[in-house]
Design an enzyme around this catalytic site. Structure first.
Site, mmCIF file in Angstrom:
data_model
loop_
_atom_site.group_PDB
_atom_site.id
_atom_site.type_symbol
_atom_site.label_atom_id
_atom_site.label_comp_id
_atom_site.label_asym_id
_atom_site.label_seq_id
_atom_site.Cartn_x
_atom_site.Cartn_y
_atom_site.Cartn_z
ATOM 1 C CE LYS A 46 -102.760 -5.957 -18.009
ATOM 2 N NZ LYS A 46 -103.643 -6.973 -17.303
ATOM 3 C CD GLN A 92 -103.608 -9.812 -15.358
ATOM 4 O OE1 GLN A 92 -103.860 -8.952 -15.732
ATOM 5 N NE2 GLN A 92 -103.058 -10.782 -16.133
ATOM 6 C CG ASP A 107 -109.300 -7.451 -20.381
ATOM 7 O OD1 ASP A 107 -108.435 -7.102 -21.064
ATOM 8 O OD2 ASP A 107 -109.442 -7.644 -18.946
HETATM 9 N N1 GUN Z 1 -104.291 -12.349 -18.463
HETATM 10 C C1 GUN Z 1 -103.451 -12.529 -19.609
HETATM 11 N N2 GUN Z 1 -103.601 -11.544 -20.439
HETATM 12 C C2 GUN Z 1 -104.748 -11.045 -20.121
HETATM 13 C C3 GUN Z 1 -105.685 -9.836 -20.388
HETATM 14 O O1 GUN Z 1 -105.453 -9.298 -21.798
HETATM 15 N N3 GUN Z 1 -106.795 -9.370 -19.590
HETATM 16 C C4 GUN Z 1 -106.871 -9.925 -18.416
HETATM 17 N N4 GUN Z 1 -107.902 -9.528 -17.713
HETATM 18 N N5 GUN Z 1 -106.248 -10.837 -18.106
HETATM 19 C C5 GUN Z 1 -105.140 -11.309 -18.880
#
Ligand code: GUN
Length: 296
Positions: free
Chosen positions: A54, A98, A121
């Site tokens: 990311k 996350q 998100d």
């Molecule tokens: N962990 C796995 N996929 C995601 C996601 O799309 N967002 C977040 N915040 N954590 C994750």
């Protein structure tokens, strides 16, 4: 029939190029650089890989990336204080915590402490409610990417029968809301659904998001249906570690009209949509016209 393979990698590259164009314009015309803050608690290897990826792509599209790595044992107060700081930082337009979080932390409380306008998100309860009532919101990235691919392949989704397999808050439920928003007739199937093969066989659109390797075989798919495979499962086959989806690709691709592969399907779209959401959040925060084609 041999299905068209929907190339998520190329699609995601196109989205990132669009995002980069908007970022360049925001910098030039408004003197604003969108910023995305990612909070990682602990040392989970998969989460570390995601966060690194990311951060790299955020910088590649010209945005600022802020990474906050906290110890596994961090107390909730310290994490909430960090989120409060990010909520009040005008350089930060998007915040992502996350998941999963260590068990001593209350993930719902943490997510709901993020300013909903910075919740890229789309997990905050307020964004969930806005999406469910058809109002402007932040839309979860994986369902948003899946919807973009469906619209690109099918054009209008109006009146189509869609089955979403899986009822998670991250994918299944928001996916169903988006499909309903595009006037599909939507069924949410899950582990307790009776006659799942019959339910799936009715669908023009199948979105598989259960996290079970190859659980949907080709003979469950209606000929010509569009299949979006959200699963990313690591398995060992013939002594090799490989990635497979929730759909059995070899058989399904002989029946479906179009299908996303794993890897290279939905996966790359998730981060591309995260970057898209960050630009959207930045435009909204500054009262600027938001980019077209990057939101639901
Ligand atoms: N962990 C796995 N996929 C995601 C996601 O799309 N967002 C977040 N915040 N954590 C994750």
């Amino acid at each position: 029939m041999t299905a068209k393979i929907i190339d998520g990698k190329a699609f995601a590259a196109g989205i990132r190029a669009k995002v980069a164009g908007h970022v360049a314009r925001l910098k030039e015309e408004n003197g604003i650089t969108p910023g995305l803050a990612v909070v990682l608690v602990g040392e989970d290897p998969a989460s570390q890989v995601y966060v690194r990826s990311k951060g790299k792509m955020t910088v590649e599209v010209g945005m600022n990336s802020y990474e906050h790595k906290l110890d596994e044992g961090v107390d909730q107060g310290a994490l909430l204080a960090l989120i409060d700081r990010l909520n009040n930082d005008p350089e930060v337009h998007g915040i992502l915590v996350q998941l999963p979080l260590p068990r001593h932390l209350d993930a719902d409380l943490v997510i709901n402490s993020i300013n909903p306008e910075k919740d890229v998100d789309g997990f905050h309860i307020s964004n969930v409610g806005l999406l469910g009532t058809g109002q402007k919101s932040m839309v979860p990235c994986t369902p948003l990417g899946s919807l973009m691919m469906l619209r690109d392949h099918l054009g209008s989704l109006s009146g189509l029968d869609a089955v979403v397999i899986g009822r998670s808050n991250i994918v299944g439920k928001p996916m169903a809301q988006l499909l309903l928003g595009d006037s599909c007739t939507v069924t949410i199937a899950h582990s307790r659904t009776k006659d799942l093969p019959v339910v799936v066989r009715r669908a023009d659109i199948v979105v598989a998001a259960v996290g079970r390797p190859e659980m949907v075989p080709g003979d469950w798919i209606k000929p010509g249906a569009t299949v979006i495979d959200v699963g990313i499962n690591r398995i060992e086959r013939d002594g090799k570690k490989i990635l497979v989806g929730d759909v059995e690709f070899a058989s399904a691709s002989k029946v479906a009209g179009a299908i996303t592969p794993v890897p290279g399907g939905v996966g790359p779209m998730t981060i591309a949509c995260l970057l898209a959401n960050t630009v959207t959040a930045c435009c909204r925060a500054n009262g600027l016209t938001e980019p077209e084609g990057l939101t639901a």
